[in-house]
Scaffold this active site. Sequence first.
Site, PDB file in Angstrom:
ATOM      1  N   TYR A 113      -0.891  75.220 -25.981  1.00  0.00           N
ATOM      2  CA  TYR A 113       0.116  74.159 -26.062  1.00  0.00           C
ATOM      3  C   TYR A 113       0.614  73.881 -27.477  1.00  0.00           C
ATOM      4  O   TYR A 113       1.815  73.693 -27.692  1.00  0.00           O
ATOM      5  CB  TYR A 113      -0.404  72.891 -25.383  1.00  0.00           C
ATOM      6  N   GLU A 155      -4.590  70.505 -15.633  1.00  0.00           N
ATOM      7  CA  GLU A 155      -5.050  71.889 -15.510  1.00  0.00           C
ATOM      8  C   GLU A 155      -6.551  72.017 -15.714  1.00  0.00           C
ATOM      9  O   GLU A 155      -7.195  72.875 -15.107  1.00  0.00           O
ATOM     10  CB  GLU A 155      -4.256  72.772 -16.478  1.00  0.00           C
TER      11      GLU A 155
END
Length: 427
Positions: A113, A155
């Site tokens: 990310y 997630e």
Amino acid sequence: MVNTDEQNNWQSVVKTVKKLDPKKLEIVKSTLPVVKEHGEAITKRFYQRLFEHHPELKNIFNMTHQITGHQPKALADAVYAAAANIEDMSPIMSALERIGQKHRSLNIKPEHYPIVGENLLGAIKEILGDAATDEIMNAWADAYDVISDVFIRMENQLYKNAETQSGGWAGFKDFVIDKKVDESDIITSFYLKPKDGKQLPVFIPGQYITVKVEIEQEKYTHLRQYSLSDRPGLDYYRISVKREDPIREGLPPGVVSTDLHKYFNEGDILPISSPAGDFYLDINSQEPVVLISGGVGLTPLTSMLNYIANEQPERKVYYIQAARNGNVHAFRTHVRNVSGQHPNVKSYFIYEKPTESDKEMHYFDKEGFITLEWLKEVLPSNKAQFYFCGPTMFMKVVNSILKEWGVPEQDIHYEFFGTFGNLEDEV
């Protein structure tokens, strides 16, 4: 497997996400229109930057989607939708779930990310130029942190569930191709069994796996999602892959589908992820089901059909398959056998351009296309759960027909990879 507790947990994640500073929130809101206007240019530049600085990520991303422009558009839609709902992401919960499931199947991890954020913000700055002041960029950097935090926490739960369920595993696991079966001129089934001989985790009919394909002739690893085309509870997973020829001049054929057809045979190893996906049959319901597919979109619906035939013998199911002709139609004999052996199942085939052989053998029930008038002829009513899958334009037509018929939105379910939005958003 997705369950109610998991969905409730995701709602909790969204509701408790860290909040953006009010001043920065106003900046993000005020600049949303210009970001949306330049969304695809920003995301195209993002991918260029990403692969320049981190070429290893080509092992994760679908490079064909980069060529077609599909991936930049999907990311632009996602960025805009998430930013537009940053105060309360509950309204886009289904889209968050879809992307979270896909990220888990691709093995996207928290460390990815910051890399994405750095290059996305850099692309925004490049495309907007002097209009992207330090104040604006700082606000969007904080907004990205909020959005990425939602996905990371969702997630993490998905990874935990996938690994800890009975027979589950993390990442990719080696499977052996036990059987390779031609289903039509362009569709081939691969029966996959775990190399270690351990039991398979259950899945919900409609879900998919990600396959990892490494070919000597290819520089990068390729990851692709394929729906499981048989029911759960067996000693194998089955995927049925369409060989993707170039859709127009100048575009390459589907790399993975071509490789699977040409180079992978019985006894070969194929690493796969555990099943994922937010498109699945409501197995706790006994409501009638209508399964409508176009082309290879039949794969998740065939899994649903097989499950209902074996596990819900009283549940009415109508299986409708649209294909170009009998040469490319997979599972025709199987579906006819199922509908012949199970009173609760009815099947209908529609061929756009039937061959003379198709006509002589009575392989299809209707020539042409699905219409509302025809659906009203073969279905007792619109009181059912409708599931459909196929090419985008096919699904747009089916969706429009069901809406015109007055089918409630909560009874309409479709498989749509690679988008943050819905069929109404697609052009």
